[in-house]
Design an enzyme around this catalytic site. Structure first.
Site, PDB file in Angstrom:
ATOM      1  N   SER A 116      11.496 -23.829  21.823  1.00 22.97           N
ATOM      2  CA  SER A 116      12.410 -24.854  22.323  1.00 22.97           C
ATOM      3  C   SER A 116      13.019 -25.588  21.149  1.00 22.97           C
ATOM      4  O   SER A 116      12.459 -25.596  20.048  1.00 22.97           O
ATOM      5  CB  SER A 116      11.656 -25.852  23.186  1.00 22.97           C
ATOM      6  OG  SER A 116      10.913 -26.751  22.381  1.00 22.97           O
ATOM      7  N   ASP A 117      14.175 -26.204  21.368  1.00 26.15           N
ATOM      8  CA  ASP A 117      14.598 -27.208  20.411  1.00 26.15           C
ATOM      9  C   ASP A 117      13.585 -28.354  20.515  1.00 26.15           C
ATOM     10  O   ASP A 117      12.837 -28.459  21.491  1.00 26.15           O
ATOM     11  CB  ASP A 117      16.025 -27.689  20.701  1.00 26.15           C
ATOM     12  CG  ASP A 117      16.674 -28.283  19.452  1.00 26.15           C
ATOM     13  OD1 ASP A 117      15.953 -28.669  18.513  1.00 26.15           O
ATOM     14  OD2 ASP A 117      17.920 -28.352  19.417  1.00 26.15           O
ATOM     15  N   CYS A 118      13.539 -29.190  19.501  1.00 18.79           N
ATOM     16  CA  CYS A 118      12.428 -30.130  19.417  1.00 18.79           C
ATOM     17  C   CYS A 118      12.588 -31.257  20.429  1.00 18.79           C
ATOM     18  O   CYS A 118      13.485 -32.097  20.308  1.00 18.79           O
ATOM     19  CB  CYS A 118      12.293 -30.631  17.989  1.00 18.79           C
ATOM     20  SG  CYS A 118      11.964 -29.236  16.878  1.00 18.79           S
ATOM     21  N   ALA A 164      12.986 -30.386  23.667  1.00 16.17           N
ATOM     22  CA  ALA A 164      13.798 -29.849  24.766  1.00 16.17           C
ATOM     23  C   ALA A 164      12.973 -29.450  25.980  1.00 16.17           C
ATOM     24  O   ALA A 164      13.516 -29.340  27.084  1.00 16.17           O
ATOM     25  CB  ALA A 164      14.629 -28.664  24.287  1.00 16.17           C
TER      26      ALA A 164
END
Lengths: 794, 794
Positions: free
Chosen positions: A309-311, A313
């Protein structure tokens, strides 16, 4: 001064200008995610598992004769659920009981290393800071991109071997720089997502990983952000909550082809799902992206890839997207949709509750971690010190070639937008002093851009001028965003006392950054006011425009007293030297804009979240492919100091049957669409009186297929090294069938029969007439859709 | 006579009864597919590529150091589209230009080899014919299934090495034998799809392939038919056009778990999509089955697996399913949905037109063939004569162990349904003659069932009796379907002249076969009439019931003058010998029914296409798990000649926390749900006076979780070899957590906390009380569904 001597001259370990550790990473705590802690691993060293004497010795994960995925699976099977869950987040504690050391998934390497354990001094207190990708790509030099990736991965491996870095990087950032207000456009190779972002992705991934399908990946690249992410905070709309409606046509033609290239062609080992939603589903809980496109269509499972995931997300799936009713459900559906690793802490807290609430099963949790470890196994994590790349050390970081290439990339990216002959500056007995003015005149950290590595030195424009034989009169003048004019007089005074004026300004991270979009694309603060006053002094005036995004330079373009304008991006640790060497004529510019410089009103003509590229309503069309307005400086614009004559070489026309082309063997290419179709050739002669590199863009346009058709689109680039006056070379650009494809409304990429032109640069100085016969042929179909009720949920 | 001596006694190469080549394969030309030619490859020998001296020498596909998929991809990239397309069908012509030999994907190995190039005599003129799986599985002996698979694959490899067979088999058939009318239920391991079909699949696949994840698969198994296929022609509804509505609950709990086992646990290299549609989508064009379940959830891509259509099923996507508007579109959507190989000829004719109509792209076509070849690469197809298994020859076929195991499987599968002490027959001075009557009395080919291998001999019941010390009076009596009674008198006369009567009848391929369902499940023809007349003669009467499906034996059960009833299935080439040896007491029966013998009215109570297993409307529930009526003979029923006393051994109760169980490491098991939870132990003592094997079924029942709950479900089986009178042994059945799971309405397999009983056999002679505490825990979630509009088609 050439870069090789530069590094020596400045003293490798006694840099003239010491960088400060001025990292300004995005602060997640301000963005609605109360649980995502500040990253803490940078305070502890990492390590490798001990397969010889540790608890893992003799277990399957240490058996090099077993396939990687099975080794990883065997490791995960030894863990309790709690141990598995704890390691599905970026800052993974490992399993002390089993001798599995902590691992940090989150490493950054956008244009050099960041996010790693960095002591204050000694080994790894610095690593190379290359220019931001948007400037490096402006060089039109794909080999340069490859060289940079090769150096970064060497430094990353060396840091990894020293326990200061992982074996994967959350890089590159390949979303198309669609909207000029985007704060992170600086991180990307520009606005041409279909061709140029794909080319950049291919070079970055294959250089970082050490090839296509390498036996041992040098460094796993996690390409990002999948998909549709290209805004931060525009008009108060947070990237965390944006939900973009994107048609299949634009998804296939603009928002995903660079990811397809990264995964299917370059075999990236990782991919990051985005904060934003697309068509109603958050990026990290969207099985269409993370399963259908990524795994089914592009074969991600074959290369043991993992999704991070994006951080933060995963949390965003719940809040603000509300694609899950609570955090527990969000963790479950994110992982089930295909997000294997949570950059954040949601998985650590919520997966076990999710299992207890029957929202996820153990096998899926095990699989997620197995995917991460399969990549680490491939990279030799469990193979001991003798495995490939494990011999790289600090000595491999302390090499001048890295510094040379950083300097070279800056030189090659610099893009001359306007020049009436003022440049290069002609120093003489009567012309020997330069007024260096503006917020970038003495810039150090400002030259680096975001995701800033900490280099051993940063050469400001002022330091470089002072190191030259010019007399320098420096004045700050004004800040990037200043409204007060208190510094004007000092600047004007410096200018009056000098023979030539160089204004160094533009935009910096105070106006474009992660979590910070621009609201307009005009020159900020009172910079234009100061430049205007400087232009009235009757002295040669050069404006240096720093920053990743373009600013509307209409006033500068129209002001005859502004003699020269050069875009400098974020040129990295030797940026000041590169700029001064080009200004002084030691090097010649040959960069080309990889974004359109739109007029200021453009960003007010439509909602920047409107992803429809084609002209519609008040939107004049987006990117150079569709923009029907008049750009200030066009995508691909870039001047030389010298003049070049370009003429046809080889064939100037050709007719091919598409069906035959797509039916041929493609022996040396994995995919038939990559087999060269036309080799476009032009003879380029330097008709001026200066050495110069030559750079080229090749565009296609067509009357074939259904309307609307793009005005043109990029199908090739090239850069030729120094051509002396009177010298010539042949620019040769291979055009494969695949780049002629366009996405139809269904999202299928189709090559249509009909007439095409392949034209050299915006000037169309050489044109190849291409006729394609036969049937329209698809290069890649958009995935089949499930029919209603076909899934057993009746 | 034991099998070892049997084979010798009969003379291995001079069999007593020569089989005729009486293959009755399904004639596709009668089923609406005008293009599917009769299979022709059986007339030409196959071969292996020559990587040493052929055109492929030195190319990547011949490089054993490259991963299999890349080798296959490199091979396919050398082909023209036409060459690729030509090889995406079962009878693949190869590529002469490249030295790629023809390959036949369609090989069958259900219970021995069929569909291969068989000369009239000499080597490979015969191979072993094992019993039909439904009988072998009735043995309750999983090791036996494994032995059979091991032998079949050895014979298949030997035939392959001789150029007479491929490296994959379209076997096993693992659809649940849900409806008793199904003509192909004989091919399956019975009606318990969740546990028993899964167990059978695991043993068949891992024995055929040579292990789980073998470095070199011995023979690739294509498990079939995915999914929901379990009717042929019932009430005139063709399998080609059936569209079954199946709930997620029943898909997850009954129609797919055996496929999950085959792919995810046993790592089958292939799978076949079915003719029928499920929930509106034809099996071979259903991305939910072929991508979401198969590749995303079960990881099929990781094992380089390929999907073949059932033969003619790609055409069926168009006609009769109309899931595509024409044959061109059908070929395209089938392949795009994940059907890699067309058993048929549609792909050869229609893929190129489909590409020209922009319905499919070259990369997808290449990928399909690459998947097939990746498996062949793994199997050593390109690795020359020294690779694994390439040393197997005809000598490895001509081994008595194959014949022994075929005999043994028949003996072990025979299932005694009724016996008043009549059996075993007690030969004496006063009892020495047997009347052998009925349509199976002198059966040879009839003993084999469908997908019939051609064995070196077939021993009919008559031949076996004649080879014994009984005096035999044989009479045909009547045919399976006869209505005329012309043979009755001869039969009655034979019976009158004998001391005991054995009637051998039932059903055969004239009533249950591929493309032939039964319309009722009564004894066909006038067989019951003849049996009834025989029963009135006052002589001990045994009825042998042949055939795969059960027939309603109420009349026999209720007729006290029918002393014994034994189900004999299709017992294979030594079937007659096995039957006679059991009748005579040389061997003792210990088989158990793997299907329910329903009363005849059952098949008229509801539409057999109604797949809802749970009782509803006029449907009394399907399979023993849900059937609320009174079976004639229950699933699991099976008598012994001796008596056994069964008592608890070890613990009789236990309490476990589900969450803890699912949270533990699972070191020696790939999946936590397979870790043994309870070891059910019972001491079994032979309290009679005859040697006998012992067989066991272990059933679970519960009050936990939501209603409706199954009456009970199978969780274990066992077979113990010969226990002498007075002897005892411990039956030990390991029960893992996973088999306690039930599918909920969403299709998630859940283990619920609460009270369970594990009961031995239908008699529940030993019961283990199991308490599960903690939370309900999922073992496997049904796939996430895409949200509306999330796919870019707005």
């Amino acid at each position: 001064m050439q870069a090789a001597t530069l590094a020596a001259g400045l003293g490798l370990l006694a840099p003239a200008v010491l960088a400060q550790n001025n990292q300004s990473y995005y602060d997640y705590t301000t963005n609605g995610n109360p649980q995502l802690d500040q990253r803490t691993l940078a305070t502890i060293p990492l390590g490798f598992p001990d397969c010889d004497n540790g608890p893992l010795a003799g277990t399957t994960v240490c058996n090099t004769s077993v396939p990687a995925y099975q080794r990883a699976s065997a490791l995960v099977s030894m863990m309790t659920l709690e141990e598995v869950v704890n390691n599905t987040v970026n800052t993974a504690p490992g399993v002390p009981r089993l001798g599995v050391p902590p691992y940090e998934v989150w490493n950054e390497a956008l244009h050099g290393l960041t996010h790693f354990y960095q002591p204050d001094n000694g080994s790894f207190s610095w690593t190379t800071a290359f220019p931001q990708p948007i400037l490096s790509m402006a060089s039109m030099n794909r080999s340069l991109i490859h060289q940079i990736g090769d150096i970064i991965s060497t430094q990353a491996r060396a840091a990894s071997n020293a326990g200061r870095y992982g074996l994967d990087v959350y890089s590159p950032n390949i979303n198309g720089f669609r909207s000029p207000v985007w704060g992170r456009g600086q991180e990307t190779p520009g606005e041409d997502a279909f061709f140029l972002s794909s080319l950049y992705t291919y070079e970055y991934v294959t250089s970082m990983q050490g090839g296509v399908n390498p036996v041992v990946p040098k460094m796993e690249t996690v390409i990002k952000h999948f998909a549709g992410y290209d805004l931060e905070t525009w008009h108060g709309h947070s990237r965390l909550g944006n939900d973009l409606n994107i048609t299949a046509q634009n998804l296939a033609g603009y928002f995903t082809p660079q990811f397809k290239t990264g995964i299917q062609y370059a075999k990236a080992k990782g991919i990051m799902c985005a904060y934003n939603a697309v068509n109603g589903e958050a990026g990290c809980s969207d099985p269409f992206f993370l399963q259908t496109l990524l795994r089914e269509e592009w074969g991600f499972d074959k290369q043991n890839g993992f999704v991070s995931s994006d951080c933060g997300a995963v949390y965003s799936v719940f809040n603000p997207h509300m694609d899950a009713p609570n955090r527990t459900a969000a963790a479950a559906i994110a992982m089930r949709a295909g997000t294997d690793i949570d950059c954040g802490t949601e998985y650590a807290y919520y997966l076990t509750p999710a299992l207890n609430e029957q929202l996820i099963d153990r096998a899926t949790i095990d699989r997620a971690l197995t995917r991460l470890y399969a990549g680490l196994v491939e990279a030799g994590y469990f193979d001991g010190n003798s495995s490939m790349y494990r011999d790289l050390t600090w000595d491999d970081v302390v090499r001048t070639d890295a510094l040379n290439i950083s300097y070279e990339a800056a030189v090659e990216g610099l893009t001359l937008l306007k020049n009436d002959g003022n440049l290069p500056l002609k120093k003489s007995h009567d012309c020997k002093s330069v007024a260096l003015i503006g917020p970038f005149a003495n810039a150090t950290d400002q030259l680096i851009g975001d995701y800033a590595p900490t280099p051993n030195y940063i050469i400001s424009p002022l330091a470089a001028f002072e190191d030259s034989d010019w007399e320098v009169n420096y004045a700050f003048g004004t800040g990037v965003l200043w409204r007060n004019t208190s510094g004007f007089e000092e600047a004007l005074e410096a200018a009056r006392n000098s023979d030539v004026i160089v204004y160094a300004g533009g935009i910096d991270l105070t106006i474009e950054d992660e979590a910070l979009d621009r609201e307009n694309i005009t020159w900020p603060g009172n910079q234009l006011q100061l430049i205007n006053q400087l232009s009235q002094l009757g002295k040669p005036l050069t404006v240096l425009q720093f920053g990743g995004g373009q600013v509307d330079g209409t006033a500068l373009k129209n002001n005859d007293n502004v003699n020269s304008l050069m875009w400098c991006g974020y040129p990295g640790q030797s940026g000041g030297q590169a700029v001064v060497d080009v200004l002084s004529g030691k090097r010649a510019p040959a960069g080309r804009l990889v974004t359109t410089q739109y007029p200021a009103e453009y960003v007010n003509q439509f909602d920047q979240r409107d992803t429809e590229l084609q002209p519609h309503g008040s939107c004049p069309g987006q990117t150079y492919m569709w923009y029907t307005g008049e750009p200030v400086y066009a995508f691909g614009h870039g001047l030389f100091y010298t003049t070049f004559d370009e003429e046809v070489a080889g064939n100037s026309s050709g007719t091919f049957n598409i069906t035959e082309l797509v039916s041929q063997p493609h022996d040396d290419y994995e995919y038939v669409e990559h087999v060269p179709l036309v080799t476009f050739e032009a003879k380029v002669t330097n008709t001026g009186d200066m050495d110069s590199d030559y750079s080229a863009m090749l565009f296609a346009n067509t009357t074939s297929g259904p309307a609307p058709r793009p005005i043109k689109w990029l199908v090739g680039i090239d850069r030729e090294a120094t051509i002396p006056p009177g010298g010539s070379c042949t620019v040769s650009i291979e055009v494969p069938l695949g780049v002629l494809a366009r996405a139809n409304e269904a999202g299928d990429l189709i090559v249509y029969p009909g007439e095409y032109e392949l034209a050299l640069n915006n000037e169309r100085s050489v044109v190849y007439s291409l006729t394609l016969t036969g049937n329209a042929v698809p290069i890649a179909m958009w995935p089949l859709q499930l029919e209603e009720g076909a899934t057993g949920n009746m």
